[in-house]
Scaffold this motif. Structure first.
Motif, mmCIF file in Angstrom:
data_model
loop_
_atom_site.group_PDB
_atom_site.id
_atom_site.type_symbol
_atom_site.label_atom_id
_atom_site.label_comp_id
_atom_site.label_asym_id
_atom_site.label_seq_id
_atom_site.Cartn_x
_atom_site.Cartn_y
_atom_site.Cartn_z
ATOM 1 N N THR A 80 0.843 -1.198 0.000
ATOM 2 C CA THR A 80 0.000 0.000 0.000
ATOM 3 C C THR A 80 0.879 1.250 0.000
ATOM 4 O O THR A 80 1.763 1.403 0.850
ATOM 5 C CB THR A 80 -0.917 0.006 1.230
ATOM 6 O OG1 THR A 80 -1.694 -1.196 1.247
ATOM 7 C CG2 THR A 80 -1.847 1.200 1.197
ATOM 8 N N VAL A 81 0.644 2.137 -0.950
ATOM 9 C CA VAL A 81 1.443 3.362 -1.064
ATOM 10 C C VAL A 81 1.102 4.310 0.091
ATOM 11 O O VAL A 81 -0.064 4.487 0.448
ATOM 12 C CB VAL A 81 1.180 4.056 -2.415
ATOM 13 C CG1 VAL A 81 1.919 5.392 -2.494
ATOM 14 C CG2 VAL A 81 1.596 3.142 -3.565
ATOM 15 N N ALA A 82 2.111 4.909 0.668
ATOM 16 C CA ALA A 82 1.928 5.811 1.799
ATOM 17 C C ALA A 82 1.307 7.130 1.361
ATOM 18 O O ALA A 82 1.534 7.606 0.248
ATOM 19 C CB ALA A 82 3.275 6.079 2.469
ATOM 20 N N VAL A 83 0.511 7.706 2.252
ATOM 21 C CA VAL A 83 -0.003 9.067 2.064
ATOM 22 C C VAL A 83 0.934 9.993 2.827
ATOM 23 O O VAL A 83 1.013 9.936 4.053
ATOM 24 C CB VAL A 83 -1.445 9.193 2.603
ATOM 25 C CG1 VAL A 83 -1.940 10.636 2.424
ATOM 26 C CG2 VAL A 83 -2.376 8.215 1.901
ATOM 27 N N HIS A 84 1.631 10.862 2.105
ATOM 28 C CA HIS A 84 2.699 11.673 2.708
ATOM 29 C C HIS A 84 2.374 13.147 2.563
ATOM 30 O O HIS A 84 1.856 13.568 1.527
ATOM 31 C CB HIS A 84 4.019 11.348 2.013
ATOM 32 C CG HIS A 84 5.182 12.092 2.572
ATOM 33 N ND1 HIS A 84 5.771 11.764 3.774
ATOM 34 C CD2 HIS A 84 5.860 13.169 2.089
ATOM 35 C CE1 HIS A 84 6.764 12.597 4.009
ATOM 36 N NE2 HIS A 84 6.840 13.455 2.996
ATOM 37 N N PRO A 85 2.673 13.969 3.565
ATOM 38 C CA PRO A 85 3.180 13.624 4.897
ATOM 39 C C PRO A 85 2.029 13.466 5.900
ATOM 40 O O PRO A 85 1.261 14.400 6.121
ATOM 41 C CB PRO A 85 4.048 14.824 5.260
ATOM 42 C CG PRO A 85 3.407 15.975 4.521
ATOM 43 C CD PRO A 85 2.746 15.408 3.293
ATOM 44 N N THR A 86 1.921 12.290 6.481
ATOM 45 C CA THR A 86 0.922 11.999 7.508
ATOM 46 C C THR A 86 1.570 11.151 8.594
ATOM 47 O O THR A 86 2.608 10.518 8.356
ATOM 48 C CB THR A 86 -0.279 11.213 6.948
ATOM 49 O OG1 THR A 86 0.168 9.927 6.495
ATOM 50 C CG2 THR A 86 -0.954 11.967 5.803
ATOM 51 N N MET A 87 0.940 11.129 9.756
ATOM 52 C CA MET A 87 1.400 10.207 10.795
ATOM 53 C C MET A 87 1.125 8.763 10.384
ATOM 54 O O MET A 87 1.940 7.867 10.580
ATOM 55 C CB MET A 87 0.690 10.497 12.118
ATOM 56 C CG MET A 87 1.084 11.772 12.803
ATOM 57 S SD MET A 87 0.196 11.979 14.376
ATOM 58 C CE MET A 87 -1.476 12.280 13.793
ATOM 59 N N VAL B 73 2.377 1.727 6.922
ATOM 60 C CA VAL B 73 2.700 0.966 5.709
ATOM 61 C C VAL B 73 4.163 1.118 5.288
ATOM 62 O O VAL B 73 4.550 0.643 4.220
ATOM 63 C CB VAL B 73 1.776 1.374 4.541
ATOM 64 C CG1 VAL B 73 0.337 1.080 4.881
ATOM 65 C CG2 VAL B 73 1.955 2.839 4.158
ATOM 66 N N THR B 74 4.978 1.766 6.111
ATOM 67 C CA THR B 74 6.386 1.961 5.736
ATOM 68 C C THR B 74 7.369 1.246 6.660
ATOM 69 O O THR B 74 8.582 1.361 6.461
ATOM 70 C CB THR B 74 6.729 3.466 5.704
ATOM 71 O OG1 THR B 74 6.478 4.039 6.987
ATOM 72 C CG2 THR B 74 5.895 4.197 4.657
ATOM 73 N N MET B 75 6.855 0.523 7.676
ATOM 74 C CA MET B 75 7.763 -0.216 8.574
ATOM 75 C C MET B 75 8.192 -1.511 7.887
ATOM 76 O O MET B 75 7.384 -2.429 7.717
ATOM 77 C CB MET B 75 7.074 -0.511 9.904
ATOM 78 C CG MET B 75 6.719 0.730 10.703
ATOM 79 S SD MET B 75 5.953 0.376 12.317
ATOM 80 C CE MET B 75 4.329 -0.223 11.819
ATOM 81 N N LYS B 76 9.448 -1.590 7.476
ATOM 82 C CA LYS B 76 9.905 -2.716 6.668
ATOM 83 C C LYS B 76 10.563 -3.838 7.480
ATOM 84 O O LYS B 76 10.489 -4.997 7.104
ATOM 85 C CB LYS B 76 10.905 -2.221 5.600
ATOM 86 C CG LYS B 76 10.312 -1.193 4.654
ATOM 87 C CD LYS B 76 9.063 -1.721 3.946
ATOM 88 C CE LYS B 76 8.489 -0.684 2.984
ATOM 89 N NZ LYS B 76 7.204 -1.132 2.386
#
Length: 485
Positions: free
Chosen positions: A464-471, A476-479
């Motif tokens: 899922t693509v991140a919505v930036h910049p948001t908390m 969805v970015t913790m790899k």
């Protein structure tokens, strides 16, 4: 056998009203409902709705400080409980009217009276009237309880907090559950000096340890005097000398600046305070008010349920099966009266499932798995699924977690931190739990709950693509996992 009604609902809260109006409106059933107090029940009248409005009110205090950091020329003012409460009462009156009209428009017969069960098909009202019904639905909700403590009547419970004529200057909140913690944050934000006693080692027992630890830390940083491993050993009405001499330097330094503080309440014998308290750690203090948030119990006493053959469990909870049916086939129960999952949306779902089962010929068990929920502390906590501790006992897991300063408050120089956390099954890769501690976490967890309920995997989150910049993009970015067990 001929009955006066097809369904008689006892209780006019969210679950009972929904079941009554859907049964009447969708199926044409002859439905009656009895409510002894105000329509809307705990949630609308003395719970979720007024509490959330108080949450909103309590969050405005630091906004002036943050606004100045963003270039606005603003000064912090004082809070008027009188103005707020007047508008709150008006809003609750409006909502109660909405509930009444929903019933009227669905053709439900209303009785403003207390109802008790006389047998499997008979209900008696406090007016002296008796009616028969093919089915009886118990939706009487729950009530706050005071602890078994001498002079406990000097304190208030959650039902009372919305009816105070004025806010206390200093309050002791006893308890560590979500009600205690929410009101500790609310009252602290409104300028009350808040002390919170909790007998356990950490607040919010049953929630994820990392999440509740961060909330406790933030509450303390914001000025709540959180005293863990502490309870009331003794309490009594404070003497005039104790009231006059108890303003300690420690208390005076907590909470909002003097110009924003609530003024001392008059107290006296006619009110619930001031109260002298000695804690289990030997500390003695005087509080304008003591607020017990030490638990709730099902509202099932003196209703004739057991005499009619209904089984009651611990604390008076109505025992039901997966279809909300009691030991008496014609009597059902939903909501907090059953002490299953005590949340308003769950009571509504249970009411809908009851109508599907009994009036629409579609047997529908209630699904109590993976229910999202929120705790409206400051910051909020949103949660769905298993905590790290519960998941670890079930199977091998990976934990993905991050904590950081959000952009908005970091720019203003505030130390606030937020947390995003996923609990992932090593075997199936499914996300077993999602926990968010952040402003508006309740809004975020509603959407995350859809994914977890559907059985989304960690890789689904990753795609899922991140919505930036948001908390929330951190979800969805913790790899890489922070730990495995």
């Amino acid at each position: 056998m001929s009955f006066d009604f097809d369904l008689f609902v006892i209780g006019g809260g969210s679950g009972g009203v929904r079941a009554a109006r859907v049964a009447a409106g969708d199926t044409g059933a002859r439905v009656a409902l009895a409510e002894m107090d105000r329509y809307g029940g705990t949630c609308v009248i003395r719970g979720c709705v007024p509490k959330k409005l108080m949450v909103f009110a309590s969050t405005y205090a630091p906004m002036a400080d943050e606004a100045r950091a963003y270039g606005w020329q603003m000064e912090r003012g004082a809070f008027s409980w009188t103005d707020f409460r007047a508008k709150l009462d008006t809003e609750l009156d409006r909502l109660e009217g909405v509930y009444r009209r929903l019933l009227d428009n669905s053709g439900v017969t209303k009785f403003d009276a207390r109802a008790v069960v006389r047998d499997a098909h008979t209900v008696e009202l406090s007016t002296g009237e008796t009616f028969t019904a093919k089915h009886i639905l118990v939706a009487t909700g729950g009530r706050p309880v005071r602890p078994d403590l001498p002079n406990a009547e000097l304190g208030i419970v959650s039902d009372d907090i919305f009816h105070l004529d004025e806010l206390p200057r200093r309050i002791l909140i006893v308890g560590g559950g979500y009600i205690a913690c929410e009101f500790a944050c609310i009252l602290n934000g409104l300028g009350v000096e808040v002390t919170q006693y909790y007998r356990g080692a950490q607040i919010l027992r049953g929630f994820d340890d990392e999440a509740r630890g961060l909330i406790a830390e933030q509450m303390t940083d914001d000025g709540v005097r959180l005293k863990l491993g502490t309870n009331i050993a003794e309490m009594r009405r404070a003497t005039a000398a104790e009231i006059a001499g108890d303003v300690s330097a420690e208390n005076a330094g907590m909470g909002l600046p003097p110009e924003a503080r609530v003024q001392p309440s008059a107290g006296g014998d006619s009110g619930p305070g001031p109260v002298w308290v000695r804690s289990t750690k030997g500390e003695e203090e005087v509080f304008d008010l003591v607020f017990f948030a030490t638990g709730r119990a099902p509202n099932t006493g003196d209703m004739g349920l057991e005499e009619a053959g209904v089984s009651l469990g611990r604390g008076g909870a109505v025992e039901v099966d997966a279809y909300s049916q009691t030991a008496v086939p014609s009597i059902y129960a939903i909501g907090d009266a059953t002490d299953r999952v005590n949340l308003t949306p769950v009571a509504i779902r249970e009411g809908m499932a009851f109508v599907e089962t009994v009036f629409k010929g579609n047997p529908t068990p209630v699904d109590h798995e993976l229910i999202p929920s929120a705790v409206f502390t400051q910051p909020e906590m949103g949660t769905v699924g298993l905590s790290e501790e519960a998941a670890r006992e079930q199977e091998p897991i990976e934990v993905y977690s991050t904590s950081f300063k959000p952009m908005q408050t970091a720019f203003a120089g505030r130390p606030d931190r937020v947390m995003m956390k996923l609990i992932v099954s090593q075997a199936s890769r499914k996300v077993l739990g999602c926990h968010i501690v952040a402003p508006d976490a309740g809004e975020m967890i509603q959407l995350a709950g859809v994914a977890v309920k559907m059985g989304a995997t960690k890789e689904d989150f990753d795609r899922t693509v991140a919505v930036h910049p948001t908390m929330s993009e951190e979800i969805v970015t913790m790899k890489s996992p922070t730990r495995s067990s």
